[in-house]
Enzyme design. Sequence first.
Site, PDB file in Angstrom:
ATOM      1  N   GLY A  46       0.920  -1.340   0.017  1.00 25.90           N
ATOM      2  CA  GLY A  46      -0.123  -0.195   0.103  1.00 25.90           C
ATOM      3  C   GLY A  46       0.980   1.269  -0.158  1.00 25.90           C
ATOM      4  O   GLY A  46       1.936   1.309   0.341  1.00 25.90           O
ATOM      5  N   GLN A  51       3.110   9.827   1.030  1.00 26.43           N
ATOM      6  CA  GLN A  51       4.433   8.916   1.120  1.00 26.43           C
ATOM      7  C   GLN A  51       5.520   9.502  -0.137  1.00 26.43           C
ATOM      8  O   GLN A  51       6.750   9.231   0.115  1.00 26.43           O
ATOM      9  CB  GLN A  51       4.274   7.804   1.145  1.00 26.43           C
ATOM     10  CG  GLN A  51       3.602   7.485   2.363  1.00 26.43           C
ATOM     11  CD  GLN A  51       3.237   5.834   2.796  1.00 26.43           C
ATOM     12  OE1 GLN A  51       2.254   5.260   2.039  1.00 26.43           O
ATOM     13  NE2 GLN A  51       4.165   5.111   3.164  1.00 26.43           N
ATOM     14  N   CYS A  95       5.384   0.346   7.738  1.00 26.24           N
ATOM     15  CA  CYS A  95       5.224   1.149   6.744  1.00 26.24           C
ATOM     16  C   CYS A  95       6.305   1.664   6.120  1.00 26.24           C
ATOM     17  O   CYS A  95       7.456   1.879   6.521  1.00 26.24           O
ATOM     18  CB  CYS A  95       4.731   2.563   7.690  1.00 26.24           C
ATOM     19  SG  CYS A  95       4.322   4.213   6.815  1.00 26.24           S
ATOM     20  N   LEU A  96       6.067   1.899   4.815  1.00 31.22           N
ATOM     21  CA  LEU A  96       7.398   2.108   3.820  1.00 31.22           C
ATOM     22  C   LEU A  96       7.693   3.670   4.549  1.00 31.22           C
ATOM     23  O   LEU A  96       9.189   4.024   4.098  1.00 31.22           O
ATOM     24  CB  LEU A  96       6.960   2.337   2.533  1.00 31.22           C
ATOM     25  CG  LEU A  96       6.598   1.015   1.692  1.00 31.22           C
ATOM     26  CD1 LEU A  96       5.950   1.150   0.310  1.00 31.22           C
ATOM     27  CD2 LEU A  96       7.650  -0.045   1.801  1.00 31.22           C
ATOM     28  N   HIS A 137      -4.960   1.659   7.239  1.00 32.57           N
ATOM     29  CA  HIS A 137      -3.630   2.243   7.396  1.00 32.57           C
ATOM     30  C   HIS A 137      -3.229   3.303   6.324  1.00 32.57           C
ATOM     31  O   HIS A 137      -2.881   4.567   6.641  1.00 32.57           O
ATOM     32  CB  HIS A 137      -2.441   1.187   7.143  1.00 32.57           C
ATOM     33  CG  HIS A 137      -1.160   1.443   7.100  1.00 32.57           C
ATOM     34  ND1 HIS A 137      -0.112   1.264   8.177  1.00 32.57           N
ATOM     35  CD2 HIS A 137      -0.275   2.552   6.506  1.00 32.57           C
ATOM     36  CE1 HIS A 137       0.996   1.500   7.951  1.00 32.57           C
ATOM     37  NE2 HIS A 137       0.865   2.418   6.897  1.00 32.57           N
ATOM     38  N   GLU A 138      -3.759   2.944   5.113  1.00 37.78           N
ATOM     39  CA  GLU A 138      -3.821   4.040   3.998  1.00 37.78           C
ATOM     40  C   GLU A 138      -4.619   5.481   4.287  1.00 37.78           C
ATOM     41  O   GLU A 138      -4.071   6.726   4.091  1.00 37.78           O
ATOM     42  CB  GLU A 138      -3.670   3.535   2.694  1.00 37.78           C
ATOM     43  CG  GLU A 138      -2.910   2.459   2.486  1.00 37.78           C
ATOM     44  CD  GLU A 138      -1.447   2.701   2.576  1.00 37.78           C
ATOM     45  OE1 GLU A 138      -0.829   3.900   2.342  1.00 37.78           O
ATOM     46  OE2 GLU A 138      -0.514   1.623   2.832  1.00 37.78           O
ATOM     47  N   HIS A 141      -2.982   7.838   6.546  1.00 38.39           N
ATOM     48  CA  HIS A 141      -1.879   8.672   5.989  1.00 38.39           C
ATOM     49  C   HIS A 141      -2.582  10.037   5.627  1.00 38.39           C
ATOM     50  O   HIS A 141      -2.013  11.025   5.657  1.00 38.39           O
ATOM     51  CB  HIS A 141      -1.217   7.811   4.964  1.00 38.39           C
ATOM     52  CG  HIS A 141      -0.065   7.136   5.343  1.00 38.39           C
ATOM     53  ND1 HIS A 141       0.858   7.502   6.155  1.00 38.39           N
ATOM     54  CD2 HIS A 141       0.133   5.938   5.067  1.00 38.39           C
ATOM     55  CE1 HIS A 141       1.762   6.609   6.272  1.00 38.39           C
ATOM     56  NE2 HIS A 141       1.268   5.385   5.493  1.00 38.39           N
TER      57      HIS A 141
END
Length: 176
Positions: A46, A51, A95-96, A137-138, A141
Amino acid sequence: MPILPIITLPDPLLRKKSAPIETVDDEVRGLTNSMLETMYAAPGIGLAAVQIGVLRRVFVLDTAKGEKVPKQPFVLINPEILSFGDTPRVHEEGCLSIPQMYAEVERPALVRVRYVDLEGQQQEQDFADLQATVVQHEIDHLEGVLFIDHLSRLRRNLLIRKYHKAQRERAGAEPL
Ligand SMILES: [Zn+2]
């Protein structure tokens, strides 16, 4: 479709709220193509626009992992959670934008989401299990919320300390 650099903690952009996308045009389609490429290259399942430093309400998702599995990309523009299921699900999230850090987070195992697709059409869809975790999660963000915000203060502080220590060590290990 360039692969774009992913911003990481403590970049202040990660704490900003993203703005809605008003028109789904070629610019938005180009952005989401780059986001998918960037997510696959990372690799991740994701990625939200913030990001890659773009404060727009869009994220991409593909939980079909492995070389032999066909890709199953989703692009969700202006997503909104309409309802949550009752059953909780615990997942060890990463998380990236917080590389190498993982922690168990509990979230509902089912969500119903309204979003706009790449044709500009409004859609409603249920996401379950891993996809439900990624969707939540996204969407976090887009509000400037990170998975570490779902941890207790103690666990969050431990993880942040560990993260900064790892960052310092990585910086120190840079060849001259
Ligand atoms: Zn993330």
